[in-house]
Design an enzyme around this catalytic site. Structure first.
Site, PDB file in Angstrom:
ATOM      1  N   HIS A  75       0.816  -1.009  -0.066  1.00 46.90           N
ATOM      2  CA  HIS A  75      -0.028  -0.096   0.032  1.00 46.90           C
ATOM      3  C   HIS A  75       0.817   1.300   0.182  1.00 46.90           C
ATOM      4  O   HIS A  75       1.737   1.499   0.710  1.00 46.90           O
ATOM      5  CB  HIS A  75      -0.867   0.083   1.227  1.00 46.90           C
ATOM      6  CG  HIS A  75      -2.146  -0.852   1.118  1.00 46.90           C
ATOM      7  ND1 HIS A  75      -3.453  -0.872   1.837  1.00 46.90           N
ATOM      8  CD2 HIS A  75      -2.210  -2.140   0.283  1.00 46.90           C
ATOM      9  CE1 HIS A  75      -4.152  -1.681   1.396  1.00 46.90           C
ATOM     10  NE2 HIS A  75      -3.529  -2.397   0.416  1.00 46.90           N
ATOM     11  N   TYR A 203      -9.489   5.586   6.762  1.00 45.99           N
ATOM     12  CA  TYR A 203      -9.665   6.108   8.196  1.00 45.99           C
ATOM     13  C   TYR A 203     -10.655   7.166   8.002  1.00 45.99           C
ATOM     14  O   TYR A 203     -10.436   8.413   7.769  1.00 45.99           O
ATOM     15  CB  TYR A 203      -8.414   6.703   8.882  1.00 45.99           C
ATOM     16  CG  TYR A 203      -7.368   5.523   9.305  1.00 45.99           C
ATOM     17  CD1 TYR A 203      -6.301   5.132   8.301  1.00 45.99           C
ATOM     18  CD2 TYR A 203      -7.120   4.930  10.481  1.00 45.99           C
ATOM     19  CE1 TYR A 203      -5.598   4.094   8.350  1.00 45.99           C
ATOM     20  CE2 TYR A 203      -5.931   4.217  10.766  1.00 45.99           C
ATOM     21  CZ  TYR A 203      -5.424   3.841   9.597  1.00 45.99           C
ATOM     22  OH  TYR A 203      -4.499   2.767  10.011  1.00 45.99           O
ATOM     23  N   PRO A 295      -4.815   0.939  18.655  1.00 44.01           N
ATOM     24  CA  PRO A 295      -4.428   0.470  17.503  1.00 44.01           C
ATOM     25  C   PRO A 295      -4.459   1.274  16.186  1.00 44.01           C
ATOM     26  O   PRO A 295      -4.069   0.908  15.158  1.00 44.01           O
ATOM     27  CB  PRO A 295      -5.504  -0.689  17.104  1.00 44.01           C
ATOM     28  CG  PRO A 295      -6.543  -0.363  17.954  1.00 44.01           C
ATOM     29  CD  PRO A 295      -5.875   0.461  19.185  1.00 44.01           C
ATOM     30  N   LYS A 299       0.824   0.353  15.122  1.00 35.31           N
ATOM     31  CA  LYS A 299       1.929   0.213  15.507  1.00 35.31           C
ATOM     32  C   LYS A 299       2.484  -0.980  16.219  1.00 35.31           C
ATOM     33  O   LYS A 299       3.605  -1.506  16.474  1.00 35.31           O
ATOM     34  CB  LYS A 299       2.535   1.353  16.430  1.00 35.31           C
ATOM     35  CG  LYS A 299       2.556   2.584  15.490  1.00 35.31           C
ATOM     36  CD  LYS A 299       3.989   2.825  14.677  1.00 35.31           C
ATOM     37  CE  LYS A 299       4.012   3.616  13.504  1.00 35.31           C
ATOM     38  NZ  LYS A 299       4.064   3.108  12.263  1.00 35.31           N
ATOM     39  N   TYR A 387       3.996   6.531  10.068  1.00 38.66           N
ATOM     40  CA  TYR A 387       3.091   5.527   9.423  1.00 38.66           C
ATOM     41  C   TYR A 387       4.065   4.123   8.941  1.00 38.66           C
ATOM     42  O   TYR A 387       3.878   3.244   9.345  1.00 38.66           O
ATOM     43  CB  TYR A 387       2.103   5.956   8.720  1.00 38.66           C
ATOM     44  CG  TYR A 387       0.878   4.942   8.666  1.00 38.66           C
ATOM     45  CD1 TYR A 387      -0.350   5.042   9.370  1.00 38.66           C
ATOM     46  CD2 TYR A 387       1.086   3.967   7.905  1.00 38.66           C
ATOM     47  CE1 TYR A 387      -1.488   4.231   9.244  1.00 38.66           C
ATOM     48  CE2 TYR A 387      -0.091   2.883   7.895  1.00 38.66           C
ATOM     49  CZ  TYR A 387      -1.206   2.886   8.472  1.00 38.66           C
ATOM     50  OH  TYR A 387      -2.334   2.064   8.308  1.00 38.66           O
TER      51      TYR A 387
END
Ligand code: FAD
Ligand code: DHB
Length: 397
Positions: A75, A203, A295, A299, A387
């Site tokens: 991704h 998200y 979450p 991580k 990220y």
């Protein structure tokens, strides 16, 4: 009573314990892994799904990424949603790196298979496990298994037994300083037999609470809904879950998640937790045994891998050159990365969830931050860099 000898006794066959055992083996160091659950349970436990670039490099370097490279989904970004509009954060463009979507249970499966192929000593379905003489030079682990008691004598113990394990709790009061924050919400997660209808994770910030659209494979979708921490899963029929997902994930362009049979559902509490230091005597803590994150930043498993990378290197220096420097520095080395991930996970969580007690000021500030993130390349780069994962060796402290 039986007795076994090893160099490193590892408690827990999660991602941390299994990768540590493998890395030690590659350096000629013997370990025994003691796990309370069955092999099937460990291999089927559905948890995390996003691997940082750094974790993929680590697994590749350790020669256990063959299936991950074949089946993992690369991704190059994620999408953030607000008011039904999606905004992409292009990781590859901003950082030159990607993340890989590959289920934690698949990593666990690969590691177990590899350890067994290398004649690794993995002992599943242990009964009572307790740590003895951890502040002496020769600690041991007492294990009940198949109605027998076994003493596993070792030089070091690695506590890789997760948040609810016994390792941390085996140390005297005052051995650790504890940093803890509990969030006033949880995630209801489902695994659905539905082909993903988006290529990347979404998200979504929503008035009714956060929702996350994720996936595991070209056939399986993973979705989450913010819910109350005391939520009763039995009150969530499949229809109710899909209806809530449709409401929260609705997009102005008409996109919606594809429905499918729900294969698994569960509720996960949200907590930030760290103990310092990650060592007591000859016991070294790694992964969730030492720290957990909410979450939202994906991580948890990645931090566990980073810890055991450093622990394996430190043990290698000890056995190869009788050099204890890295072992002494293990805790401080890991804590830099841990606190950075704590900050990031707390920030992503604060940014995207609805807080019941929030003031109108907090609400406006949260929305302003989200819009800033969607309009500023600098802000998006901050998210992207964290990220995809900071380098293992040089971590921002
Ligand atoms: P674990 O995976 O917890 O492994 C510890 C192992 O030790 C287990 O196999 C356990 O059975 C064993 N054990 C426990 N007690 C003993 C004992 N006394 N003796 C021997 N063995 C013992 N992270 C994300 O990034 N995204 C997610 O969506 C996500 N979802 C999660 C959902 C849940 C329900 C949980 C609990 C965690 C989730 N996480 C998620 C976090 C992520 O899965 C963890 O960070 C990761 O599993 C840490 O790996 P670990 O090896 O340190 O611990
Ligand atoms: C998943 C879990 C996360 O916590 C996250 O931030 C992204 C994806 C997942 O399970 O797919």
């Amino acid at each position: 009573m039986g007795s076994s000898e090893t160099q490193v006794g590892i408690v827990g066959a999660g991602p941390a314990g299994l990768l540590l055992s493998h890395l030690l083996h590659q350096n000629g160091i013997h370990s025994i892994v003691l796990e309370v659950r069955s092999r099937a349970y460990c291999e089927e436990r559905v948890r995390a799904g996003v691997l940082e670039y750094t974790s993929v490099e680590l697994l590749r370097g350790a020669g256990v990424a063959e299936r991950l490279d074949r089946e993992g989904l690369l991704h190059g970004g994620i999408e953030l949603g607000l008011d039904g509009e999606r905004h992409r954060i292009p990781f590859a463009e901003l950082t030159g790196k990607c993340v890989t979507v590959y289920g934690q249970q698949e990593v666990v499966r690969d590691l177990i298979r590899r350890r067994l192929a290398d004649n690794g000593d993995l002992r599943f379905e242990c009964g009572d496990v307790s740590l003895q003489q951890i502040d002496s030079g020769r600690p041991w682990i007492r294990v009940e298994r198949d109605g027998q008691v076994d003493e596993v004598r070792c030089d070091f113990i690695a506590g890789c037994d997760g948040f609810h394990g016994i390792s941390r709790a085996s140390c005297p009061p005052g051995a650790f300083e504890i940093f803890d924050r509990v969030y006033p919400f949880a995630w209801l997660g489902i695994l659905a037999e539905a082909a993903p209808s988006r290529d990347e994770l979404l998200y979504m910030h929503h008035e009714r609470g956060f929702a996350l659209y994720s996936m595991r494979s070209p056939q399986i979708t993973r979705l989450y809904l913010q819910c109350a921490p005391e939520e009763n899963i039995d009150k969530w029929s499949d229809d109710r879950i899909w209806s809530e997902l449709h409401t929260r994930l609705a997009c102005s362009d008409g996109w919606k998640p594809t429905e499918g049979r729900i294969l698994q559902k569960g509720i996960t509490g949200m907590r930030s937790f760290v103990v310092e230091p990650l060592q007591y005597g000859r016991l070294f803590l790694a992964g969730d045994a030492a720290h957990i994150v909410p979450p939202t930043g994906a991580k948890g498993m990645n931090l566990a891998f980073a810890d055991v990378h450093h622990l394996a290197k430190a043990l290698h220096a000890f056995y190869r050159k009788a050099d204890e420097t890295r072992l002494r520095e293990y805790s401080n080395t890991c804590l830099q990365r841990i606190w950075n991930a704590q900050r990031f996970s707390w920030w992503m969580t604060s940014l995207l969830h609805r807080f019941e007690q929030e003031s109108p000021f907090d609400r406006r500030r949260q929305l302003a931050e989200l819009r800033y993130l969607m309009s500023s390349r600098a802000a998006a780069t901050d998210l992207a860099e964290n990220y995809v994962g900071l380098p293992l060796e040089a971590c921002i402290g």
